[in-house]
Design an enzyme around this catalytic site. Structure first.
Site, PDB file in Angstrom:
ATOM      1  N   HIS A 189       0.831  -1.206   0.000  1.00 43.87           N
ATOM      2  CA  HIS A 189       0.000   0.000   0.000  1.00 43.87           C
ATOM      3  C   HIS A 189       0.867   1.258   0.000  1.00 43.87           C
ATOM      4  O   HIS A 189       0.450   2.311   0.481  1.00 43.87           O
ATOM      5  CB  HIS A 189      -0.953   0.017   1.203  1.00 43.87           C
ATOM      6  N   SER A 313      17.962  13.638 -21.311  1.00 45.07           N
ATOM      7  CA  SER A 313      16.921  14.655 -21.335  1.00 45.07           C
ATOM      8  C   SER A 313      17.390  15.771 -22.257  1.00 45.07           C
ATOM      9  O   SER A 313      18.579  16.096 -22.299  1.00 45.07           O
ATOM     10  CB  SER A 313      16.671  15.207 -19.928  1.00 45.07           C
TER      11      SER A 313
END
Length: 481
Positions: A189, A313
């Site tokens: 979770h 990038s």
């Protein structure tokens, strides 16, 4: 009949013209443009040209089979040279033949009829001109098409998709073995949870994906050749004494396919729906892996090995983007959209026949192509990963509270064994650990005050998060292959 023993089905090592060389100058789709090199092997099995070559293959083998079975009076026994010549029509099928067939189809406005005429043109040269009526004998177009698609799909899966899947699995297996003993904080979770090892978590995907591969390896590829409505009506009208179901079964099996004994005009395509569901399930599991790998990269558990000269990038020089896994995610989603659509539409046909499957099946190559492209990216992406042991260790060392599970479970065991004063173990650990960080000293202090047996107290005092991985390492090693 074993497909491996089949002598007439086309195979990867058969000497034939490659269809992949005919690259379009300007491509509409990415698979035939930017990503052509990754999916080019599929062109030899699932392109329009490959479909036509497989149609010729089926027609030629049916012609040979009818002569061999002597289904009609006056059929000659073909010589080995004539058989070789007939099969040569298939293996020599290249750019010139593609163009010729296209011109015939422009006249017939029917793709399968064009194949019939294409073969008939070559019979005189083989001394078989008088047997022109035997080409496409007692066949409806779907008799040829279903077998041609089955051969193409089988070969695409067995010779292209499965090798690509196994290659990706090999890379994943190596990573699981490499990281089998690397302790790692789990997150259930999204929250800190009982530690595992990085290798064990990767091995879970190896095990899941491998199971799907084994299902796909066992796939049956069905085929039929029983006439316009599946009744052998034309066959019996021409040769009432012949065992047509037996003749049909033997023929389908010579192609390396499984005989479907009962159909309408079409082979029901159920096997295709089964196959696409299995491949789509594999894709979904692989998609989950890509998401997890991407997430591990984002928190620094993996370092990406820069490719020399590559730009990570366009504006931020420090970045190496996880583009292999992102690309794989997108292509797996596109693949599944197509495979799911094919699986649902192909199992339906109005009454004895409609042509929705004709358009649908022309997208099989695209559906498998996006999956093959994803597999290529995953394989390359895995080679560019390096385990960041120090980052993983630091993350684990900052979460000592995960030992709360071990402590409260030992308290339960001690209480069952008769040790007093260990009531409410879960609640006591919850009060100590929930919503706050607990370091080693606080945990040891807590353990010392519990009144455990000396052996249990000593065991817990020496327990550290990186040791609290249970059988993770051995499970990783066991299931990484």
């Amino acid at each position: 009949m074993s497909r491996m023993a089949n002598s007439t089905a086309l195979s990867a090592d058969q000497d034939r013209v490659s269809l992949a060389a005919a690259e379009p100058t300007i491509a509409l789709g990415a698979l035939d443009g930017r990503y052509r090199s990754a999916v080019a092997p599929l062109v030899d099995h699932l392109s329009e040209a490959a479909l036509n070559r497989n149609r010729i293959h089926v027609e030629v083998e049916w012609f040979i089979h009818l002569c061999r079975e002597q289904v009609l009076p006056g059929l000659p026994e073909l010589s080995s040279d004539q058989i070789d010549g007939l099969r040569g029509i298939v293996t020599s099928f290249g750019s010139e033949e593609i163009a010729e067939l296209g011109m015939i189809e422009a006249e017939t406005v029917h793709d399968v009829k064009a194949v019939e005429y294409f073969i008939a043109r070559r019979l005189d040269g083989l001394g078989l001109g008088e047997l022109t009526p035997l080409v496409h004998f007692a066949c409806t177009s779907e008799d040829i098409n279903n077998l041609s698609y089955a051969v193409g799909i089988r070969d695409a899966v067995e010779q292209v998709w499965l090798p690509a899947a196994r290659q990706a699995l090999d890379g994943l297996s190596s990573l699981a073995e490499q990281a089998a003993e690397v302790p790692m904080l789990s997150r259930t979770h999204g929250q800190p949870a009982t530690p595992s090892t990085l290798g064990k978590e990767i091995a879970v995907f190896v095990h899941r994906l491998g199971r799907q591969v084994r299902r796909i390896e066992q796939q049956e590829y069905l085929g039929k050749i029983n006439g316009a409505t599946g009744t052998y009506a034309a066959h019996l009208a021409a040769a009432p004494e012949a065992d047509w179901p037996g003749i049909a079964q033997r023929f389908v099996e010579t192609l390396g396919l499984t005989f479907n004994p009962l159909t309408t005009q079409i082979e029901s395509h159920d096997f295709q729906a089964e196959l696409y569901a299995d491949i789509a399930r594999f894709n979904r599991i692989l998609h989950g892996l890509c998401v997890d790998i991407w997430s591990y990269i984002s928190i620094g558990f993996f370092k990406q090995i820069p490719v020399a000269g590559a730009t990570g990038s366009s504006t931020m020089p420090h970045k190496v983007n996880p583009i292999r896994f992102e690309n794989a995610e997108a292509n797996l989603e596109i693949s599944n959209a197509l495979l799911d659509a094919l699986g649902s539409t192909l199992v339906e046909s109005r009454w004895q026949r409609d042509l929705t499957d004709s358009s649908g099946q022309r997208n099989i190559g695209t559906g498998l192509g996006h999956s093959v492209l994803a597999l290529s990216n995953v394989t390359k992406g895995l080679k560019q990963l390096d385990v960041a042991d120090e980052v993983i260790a630091a993350d684990l060392d900052s979460n000592w509270e995960v030992l709360g599970e071990a402590i409260q479970t030992v308290m339960r065991a001690e209480s069952i064994a008769g040790v007093e004063g260990l009531e409410n173990p879960y609640e006591r650990l919850k009060e100590l650990t929930r919503g706050r960080r607990v370091d080693a000293e606080k945990l040891k202090e807590f353990v010392s005050g519990l009144g455990l047996s000396a052996e249990a107290e000593e065991r817990l005092k020496h327990l550290t998060p990186d040791q609290y991985t249970g059988l993770a390492a051995s499970l990783a090693k066991q299931f990484s292959r």
